[in-house]
Each structure stands twice: as structure tokens, then as C-alpha cells.
Motif scaffolding. Sequence first.
Motif, mmCIF file in Angstrom:
data_model
loop_
_atom_site.group_PDB
_atom_site.id
_atom_site.type_symbol
_atom_site.label_atom_id
_atom_site.label_comp_id
_atom_site.label_asym_id
_atom_site.label_seq_id
_atom_site.Cartn_x
_atom_site.Cartn_y
_atom_site.Cartn_z
ATOM 1 N N GLU A 38 -3.655 -4.994 -5.782
ATOM 2 C CA GLU A 38 -4.317 -5.014 -4.547
ATOM 3 C C GLU A 38 -3.718 -4.324 -3.537
ATOM 4 O OE1 GLU A 38 -4.322 -9.433 -6.115
ATOM 5 O OE2 GLU A 38 -3.259 -7.500 -6.511
ATOM 6 N N LEU A 119 -7.390 -4.201 2.338
ATOM 7 C CA LEU A 119 -6.592 -5.873 1.817
ATOM 8 C C LEU A 119 -5.422 -6.691 3.625
ATOM 9 C CD1 LEU A 119 -3.795 -7.815 -0.344
ATOM 10 C CD2 LEU A 119 -2.985 -5.641 -0.213
ATOM 11 N N LYS A 151 -10.050 -7.869 -0.134
ATOM 12 C CA LYS A 151 -9.058 -8.780 -0.759
ATOM 13 C C LYS A 151 -8.362 -9.567 0.065
ATOM 14 C CE LYS A 151 -9.566 -7.318 -5.093
ATOM 15 N NZ LYS A 151 -10.241 -8.283 -5.581
#
Length: 190
Positions: A38, A119, A151
Motif C-alpha cells: 500500500e 492511501l 486504500k
Amino acid sequence: MNKGKQREEMKNTLAGLSKEQYDEKSRQIHQALFSSAEWERARIVGVTVSRMPEVDTIPIIEQAWLEQKLVAVPKCYPRDKSMKFFLLRGFDELETVYFGLKEPDPTRTKPCEKSAIDLILVPGLVFDKRGYRIGFGGGYYDRFLTDYTGKTVSLAFKEQVKDELEHESYDIPVSTIMTDESTYDCIAGE
């Protein structure tokens, strides 16, 4: 047990960590994050400027800058409980707001569209292994994340993760929780 009681209980638990434990656990969580897919894939990282008892995010912001990632920091608007992210280039672009929180100064930073953030590191006090969380009580992240498609990762000390929490229909689970001992891929099968 209601959310308010769980918040207070967790604050007391975290207050019991020594400065050395806090620093070491934060370092272990940072290592887990920095070695994750990620993190590797993210070009723009959304992150709050933490304060005790949250996992220390200052080294995360510094590492992002070191790796030429863009850092987006949220500003909360209590009037309508909304939140917007702004691109932060230096800590001098922060201002101190209510409860001593550090947020971007919108007159010195540029807004960052939700869809541009790859993210988001979602804060909280108590988490379960399915990704549900009890935050600090404002509901800002649950509102913000309703249509977010990137994410989501929460960083937590192992003491903050429970097997299961009660949750409401509007609660948005995170996809991953990283602690000083484990990483949980959360599937909130509901």
C-alpha cells in the motif's frame, strides 16, 4: 459496552504505555507500513498529524517527503462535520486548532481532491479485526470515506485491536490494520 466507555477505557490503557514503549511500538508500526505494498504504490498519502495517544505520524510524513510522495493532511469543519485534505509541504504550513490539533492552514496550502489520494491512514482509538473502528467521536472519517475508492490503513498498537466491535450501518471499515505485532487484512463480511 458503549462507544464512549470504550474510548475512555482505551485512553486509560494507552496512557499506561511508557514513552519508551510508545516510541518502540510506533517504530515497529512505521516499519510495517514502509514495507507494505500500500505504501509502495501510493503517490499521495492522506495522514493526520497525530498527538498522544495515537501512533506517531511525524516520521511517516517525513518519510513520505523523503520518498518524493505528496502528503495530504485533513482539516475538519465542525459546523457541518466535513473534512477536506490539503497538500502539506512543510510543518510550518500547519496551524493549531481546537483541542490542540494540528491542521493545514488553508491560506498556505492547496486542496487535494479525494480521488487523488492513493492511501489514507485512518485514525482511531479501538479497532476490530474486520476493520471497524471507534474514532474520537466526530464521525468525520466515516462521512469522508463513504465514496472513497483508494486504500485505507489504520495504524494501531496491539492493545487497540479487539476481536469484534459493535458497529452502525454508516461505519466504514478500513481495509488493513497494522500494529506493532501483526497486520490484519480486514474483510468486514457484511
